[in-house]
Design an enzyme around this catalytic site. Structure first.
Site, PDB file in Angstrom:
ATOM      1  N   ASP A  38       1.010  -1.122   0.280  1.00 48.49           N
ATOM      2  CA  ASP A  38      -0.018   0.249   0.581  1.00 48.49           C
ATOM      3  C   ASP A  38       0.324   1.405  -0.293  1.00 48.49           C
ATOM      4  O   ASP A  38       2.076   1.387   0.614  1.00 48.49           O
ATOM      5  CB  ASP A  38      -0.418   0.042   1.036  1.00 48.49           C
ATOM      6  CG  ASP A  38      -2.130   0.547   1.361  1.00 48.49           C
ATOM      7  OD1 ASP A  38      -2.923   0.284   0.798  1.00 48.49           O
ATOM      8  OD2 ASP A  38      -1.772   2.145   1.630  1.00 48.49           O
ATOM      9  N   ASP A  64       3.879   2.389  -4.606  1.00 56.91           N
ATOM     10  CA  ASP A  64       2.818   2.926  -5.134  1.00 56.91           C
ATOM     11  C   ASP A  64       2.106   2.530  -6.605  1.00 56.91           C
ATOM     12  O   ASP A  64       3.520   2.101  -7.069  1.00 56.91           O
ATOM     13  CB  ASP A  64       2.935   4.183  -4.919  1.00 56.91           C
ATOM     14  CG  ASP A  64       2.124   5.020  -6.023  1.00 56.91           C
ATOM     15  OD1 ASP A  64       1.314   4.842  -7.148  1.00 56.91           O
ATOM     16  OD2 ASP A  64       2.261   6.751  -6.591  1.00 56.91           O
ATOM     17  N   VAL A  65       1.975   1.502  -6.704  1.00 62.19           N
ATOM     18  CA  VAL A  65       1.306   1.007  -8.358  1.00 62.19           C
ATOM     19  C   VAL A  65       1.848   1.445  -9.467  1.00 62.19           C
ATOM     20  O   VAL A  65       1.389   0.809 -10.276  1.00 62.19           O
ATOM     21  CB  VAL A  65      -0.107   0.195  -7.996  1.00 62.19           C
ATOM     22  CG1 VAL A  65      -0.088  -0.712  -6.539  1.00 62.19           C
ATOM     23  CG2 VAL A  65      -1.491   0.951  -8.022  1.00 62.19           C
ATOM     24  N   ASN A  91      -5.835  -4.832  -5.882  1.00 65.09           N
ATOM     25  CA  ASN A  91      -6.842  -4.165  -5.405  1.00 65.09           C
ATOM     26  C   ASN A  91      -6.838  -3.013  -5.471  1.00 65.09           C
ATOM     27  O   ASN A  91      -7.547  -2.287  -5.863  1.00 65.09           O
ATOM     28  CB  ASN A  91      -7.147  -4.660  -3.891  1.00 65.09           C
ATOM     29  CG  ASN A  91      -8.556  -3.886  -3.552  1.00 65.09           C
ATOM     30  OD1 ASN A  91      -9.075  -3.692  -3.898  1.00 65.09           O
ATOM     31  ND2 ASN A  91      -7.567  -3.044  -2.291  1.00 65.09           N
ATOM     32  N   TYR A 157     -13.870   6.746 -14.931  1.00 67.77           N
ATOM     33  CA  TYR A 157     -13.713   5.758 -13.854  1.00 67.77           C
ATOM     34  C   TYR A 157     -14.195   4.393 -14.642  1.00 67.77           C
ATOM     35  O   TYR A 157     -12.752   3.142 -14.300  1.00 67.77           O
ATOM     36  CB  TYR A 157     -14.759   5.616 -12.466  1.00 67.77           C
ATOM     37  CG  TYR A 157     -14.606   4.580 -11.722  1.00 67.77           C
ATOM     38  CD1 TYR A 157     -13.316   4.047 -10.777  1.00 67.77           C
ATOM     39  CD2 TYR A 157     -15.317   3.810 -11.700  1.00 67.77           C
ATOM     40  CE1 TYR A 157     -13.200   3.780  -9.866  1.00 67.77           C
ATOM     41  CE2 TYR A 157     -15.373   2.146 -10.811  1.00 67.77           C
ATOM     42  CZ  TYR A 157     -14.489   2.489  -9.325  1.00 67.77           C
ATOM     43  OH  TYR A 157     -14.180   1.449  -9.225  1.00 67.77           O
ATOM     44  N   LYS A 161     -12.062   0.846 -15.301  1.00 70.24           N
ATOM     45  CA  LYS A 161     -12.314  -0.282 -15.219  1.00 70.24           C
ATOM     46  C   LYS A 161     -12.963  -1.174 -16.088  1.00 70.24           C
ATOM     47  O   LYS A 161     -12.508  -2.959 -16.501  1.00 70.24           O
ATOM     48  CB  LYS A 161     -13.364  -0.395 -14.161  1.00 70.24           C
ATOM     49  CG  LYS A 161     -13.281   0.656 -12.469  1.00 70.24           C
ATOM     50  CD  LYS A 161     -11.766  -0.500 -11.802  1.00 70.24           C
ATOM     51  CE  LYS A 161     -11.380  -0.335 -10.643  1.00 70.24           C
ATOM     52  NZ  LYS A 161      -9.968  -0.866  -9.862  1.00 70.24           N
ATOM     53  N   THR A 192     -16.674   0.294   2.141  1.00 71.07           N
ATOM     54  CA  THR A 192     -15.465   0.630   2.286  1.00 71.07           C
ATOM     55  C   THR A 192     -15.000   2.009   2.232  1.00 71.07           C
ATOM     56  O   THR A 192     -15.886   2.997   2.106  1.00 71.07           O
ATOM     57  CB  THR A 192     -14.472  -0.044   0.507  1.00 71.07           C
ATOM     58  OG1 THR A 192     -14.916   1.004  -0.279  1.00 71.07           O
ATOM     59  CG2 THR A 192     -14.754  -1.347   0.167  1.00 71.07           C
TER      60      THR A 192
END
Length: 253
Positions: A38, A64-65, A91, A157, A161, A192
Site C-alpha cells: 500500500d 505506489d502501484v 486491488n 472510472y 475498469k 469501504t
C-alpha cells in the site's frame, strides 16, 4: 469446500483497508504467508502489526502501484521473504467525482488511469515474471461493476475498469498454458473507505446506486475476499479470463 492456502504465498495491493485488508486477512487465515502492499505507510503499518499480533506470517511493503520500480521491488521483497508467489490480488484503485466528460480535467483522467489501469498492468507484469518462472500461480484483478456497465458521470472510472477486464482476458489467454490462471472480480457498492467518502460527498448519486442494488445493502469487504480466494484456489481451476460480478444483483437487471 475448504479453502486452504497452507504453504502458499499471496500478495495483495491496496491492502491497508477495505477489500484489500479483508482479502489479506482471509489469505492469512487460510494459511498463506501474505505480503501487504500500500502507498499509505502509516495505515499499512497498523494493518501489518494487527495481523502479526494475530499470529499470521505477513510482510508490509510500501508501494505506489503507478511506479513500476516500486511494484518490481514489492514482488522481489515478497519472493525474498517467502520464497515464491502463488496468488496475487491487484486491488489498489481510486474513484473520481461524478462529472460529465466535458468537465473532466486531463489531470483527473490521467490519475484515474494511472492507478486503476496502469497500476494493474505494472503489477501483473512483475507478478507474471515470477509465476512464469515457477510455472504456476493465480492472479485476480479488481475491476468493478463499472467494468461491466456504464453510468452517467463515471466515464473515466468506468473506462479504467473496462480496461482491467480487457487486460485480464488477454493475459489469461497468454498464460493459461504456462500454468497461470488470471481472472477479475467486479465488486458492486461495498462498505469501504472509498465508498464512505462517496456517500458523504455524493449522497444523491449513492441513493440511486443503492436503489439499483437489489440485495438492499452495501456489500461487505469479506464477501469480496471470499470471491478472490475462490478464484485463486483449486476450486476455480477451470475458470480462466472471467470477470466475476459480486454485486448484490446490480448487474442482474
Amino acid at each position: 469446500m475448504t479453502l486452504s492456502f497452507r504453504d502458499k504465498v499471496a500478495l495483495v495491493t491496496g491492502a491497508s483497508s477495505g477489500m484489500g485488508l479483508a482479502t489479506a486477512r482471509a489469505f492469512a487465515e487460510a494459511g498463506a504467508a501474505v505480503a501487504l502492499a500500500d502507498r499509505d505507510e502509516g495505515a499499512l503499518g497498523v494493518a501489518v502489526e494487527h495481523l502479526k499480533g494475530s499470529g499470521f506470517q505477513v510482510l508490509g511493503v510500501t508501494c505506489d502501484v503507478t511506479d513500476e520500480e516500486q511494484v518490481a521491488d514489492a514482488v522481489e521483497r515478497t519472493v525474498a521473504a517467502f520464497g515464491r508467489l502463488d496468488a496475487a490480488y491487484n486491488n489498489a484503485g481510486i474513484q473520481s467525482p461524478a462529472r460529465e466528460i466535458a468537465d473532466v480535467g486531463n489531470d483527473e483522467y490521467e490519475r484515474v488511469m494511472a492507478v486503476n489501469l496502469r497500476g494493474i498492468w505494472n503489477c501483473m507484469k512483475h507478478e507474471l515474471r515470477q509465476m512464469r518462472t515457477q510455472g504456476s500461480g493465480a492472479i485476480v484483478n479488481c475491476s468493478s461493476i463499472g467494468g461491466l456497465i456504464g453510468l452517467p458521470g463515471r466515464a473515466a472510472y468506468h473506462a479504467s475498469k473496462h480496461g482491467v477486464i480487457g487486460m485480464t482476458k488477454s493475459a489469461a489467454l497468454e498464460y493459461v498454458a504456462k500454468g497461470i490462471r488470471i481472472n477479475a472480480v467486479c465488486p458492486g457498492t461495498v462498505e469501504t473507505p472509498m465508498v464512505a467518502e462517496m456517500l458523504a460527498q455524493e449522497p444523491e448519486a449513492m441513493k440511486e446506486i443503492m436503489r439499483d442494488q437489489p440485495i438492499g445493502r452495501l456489500g461487505r469487504p469479506e464477501e469480496i475476499a471470499s470471491a478472490v480466494l475462490w478464484l485463486c484456489g483449486p476450486g476455480a481451476s477451470f475458470v480462466i479470463g472471467h470477470a466475476l460480478a459480486v454485486d448484490g444483483g446490480f448487474t442482474a437487471h
